[in-house]
Design an enzyme around this catalytic site. Structure first.
Site, PDB file in Angstrom:
ATOM      1  N   LYS A  52       9.916  13.995 -22.406  1.00 53.07           N
ATOM      2  CA  LYS A  52       9.239  13.402 -21.243  1.00 53.07           C
ATOM      3  C   LYS A  52       9.691  11.953 -21.050  1.00 53.07           C
ATOM      4  CE  LYS A  52       5.298  16.492 -21.711  1.00 53.07           C
ATOM      5  NZ  LYS A  52       3.949  16.724 -22.270  1.00 53.07           N
ATOM      6  N   GLN A  96      -0.744  13.649 -25.442  1.00 54.37           N
ATOM      7  CA  GLN A  96      -0.129  14.914 -25.855  1.00 54.37           C
ATOM      8  C   GLN A  96      -1.108  15.722 -26.709  1.00 54.37           C
ATOM      9  OE1 GLN A  96       2.990  16.007 -24.855  1.00 54.37           O
ATOM     10  NE2 GLN A  96       2.492  17.926 -25.870  1.00 54.37           N
ATOM     11  N   ASP A 119      -1.512  14.595 -15.984  1.00 55.28           N
ATOM     12  CA  ASP A 119      -1.517  15.970 -16.503  1.00 55.28           C
ATOM     13  C   ASP A 119      -2.476  16.852 -15.690  1.00 55.28           C
ATOM     14  OD1 ASP A 119       0.323  16.474 -18.491  1.00 55.28           O
ATOM     15  OD2 ASP A 119      -0.959  15.743 -20.124  1.00 55.28           O
TER      16      ASP A 119
END
Ligand code: NAD
Length: 293
Positions: A52, A96, A119
């Site tokens: 990412k 994460q 997200d």
């Protein structure tokens, strides 16, 4: 049969984002910035987050990686999230998952400012998505919509069977495919581990979206001739012939299912590559204040 090339589609989306960043820079605007919080040293998570961050560099974003050991306290994490929420530099950030067991994941996700929740996991964004308001869509379903759209696949009035009901893939996917929009306007069936006779449902599907994590679950006899098959599953299976010692397998028995399909995604190279592209897209949307105007 047409192969849905996620790698090519992801590259095209990332090029569009890079072009927009170049324009922002040329106009003296602020470069979008994504931050990622990573706890611990789990191999998969480290790889995902590293990819990412590298993708941010490729499109010209700023990025920061904030790492903690496994024993980080919930308070420390929440304090960092508060700092990122208030930061003038950071437009969007992710935590994460999975987090260590001593940390309350839901509490952490809910601490993220929905305006920076790229997200799309915060209940405010989930609620906005369900209500049909602008929201940050979770990256994997968002990527699948892009794949469908960019290949011009008809969804209007089609029967879409989604398999798997996770918060990050199956559930949002089922909601999005039923929306009065394109891609959408489908009649949706959501199957999961309690479904009786999965094959009964999949055999009626014009579009199958499998997000389970059981390699080869969807076999040729479960798929109607001409169906569109989108395979989200990515399970690592041992493979001694590979340097890594494993290979990725999807939920679909690709070799036998593909000849029956109008369109199908490969694994790897299907849905997977789009997830990063859509995270970048969400970060650009956050920087442009497109979601919460
Ligand atoms: P999850 O483990 O949270 O959920 C799996 C779902 O499958 C559950 O809702 C469960 O009810 C359902 N299920 C289990 N057994 C079943 C059965 N026999 N029949 C029907 N349904 C069954 O999974 P997830 O996080 O949504 O991920 C699913 C798969 O997609 C995994 O392989 C994961 O690695 C992969 N994934 C890939 C990407 C990507 O490519 N970018 C992103 C997210 C997830």
């Amino acid at each position: 049969m047409i192969l849905l090339d996620g790698k090519k589609t992801s590259e095209a989306i990332q090029q569009e984002i890079a072009d927009e960043v170049a324009e922002i820079k040329a106009n003296g605007g602020k470069v979008p910035h994504l931050a990622a919080i990573l706890v611990g040293n789990d191999g998969g998570s480290v790889t995902y987050v590293t990819n990412k961050v590298l993708a941010c560099e490729r499109v010209g974003f700023g990025s920061s990686l904030i790492r903690y050991e496994d024993d980080v306290t919930e308070e420390e994490l929440l304090a960092k999230i508060k700092e990122l929420n208030e930061s003038e530099v950071v437009d969007g950030f992710i935590v994460q998952l999975p987090l260590p067991k001593h940390i309350n994941t839901q509490k952490v996700l809910e601490a993220v400012d929905p305006k920076k929740d790229v997200d799309g996991f915060h209940p405010a964004n989930v609620g906005r998505m369900v209500a049909g308001l602008t929201s940050f869509l979770p990256a994997t379903p968002y990527g699948i919509l892009q794949l469908i759209e960019r290949y011009g696949i008809e969804t209007n009035g089609k029967h879409c069977v989604v398999i798997g009901r996770s918060n990050i893939v199956g559930s949002p996917m089922s909601i999005l495919m039923a929306k009065a929009a394109y891609p959408g306007n489908a009649t949706v069936t959501l199957c999961h581990r309690n479904t009786v006779d999965l094959a009964y449902h999949t055999r009626q599907a014009d579009i199958i979206i499998a997000a389970v994590g059981i390699p080869g679950l969807i076999t040729a006899d479960m798929v109607k001739e001409g169906a569109v098959v989108i395979d989200v599953g990515t399970t690592r299976v041992p493979d001694a012939t590979r340097k890594s010692g494993y290979r990725l397998r999807g939920d679909v028995d690709f070799d036998n299912v593909a000849p029956k399909c109008s369109y199908i995604t490969p694994v790897p190279g299907g849905v997977g590559p789009l997830t990063i592209a859509m995270l970048l897209k969400n970060t650009l949307r956050a920087a442009r204040k497109e979601v919460y105007a």
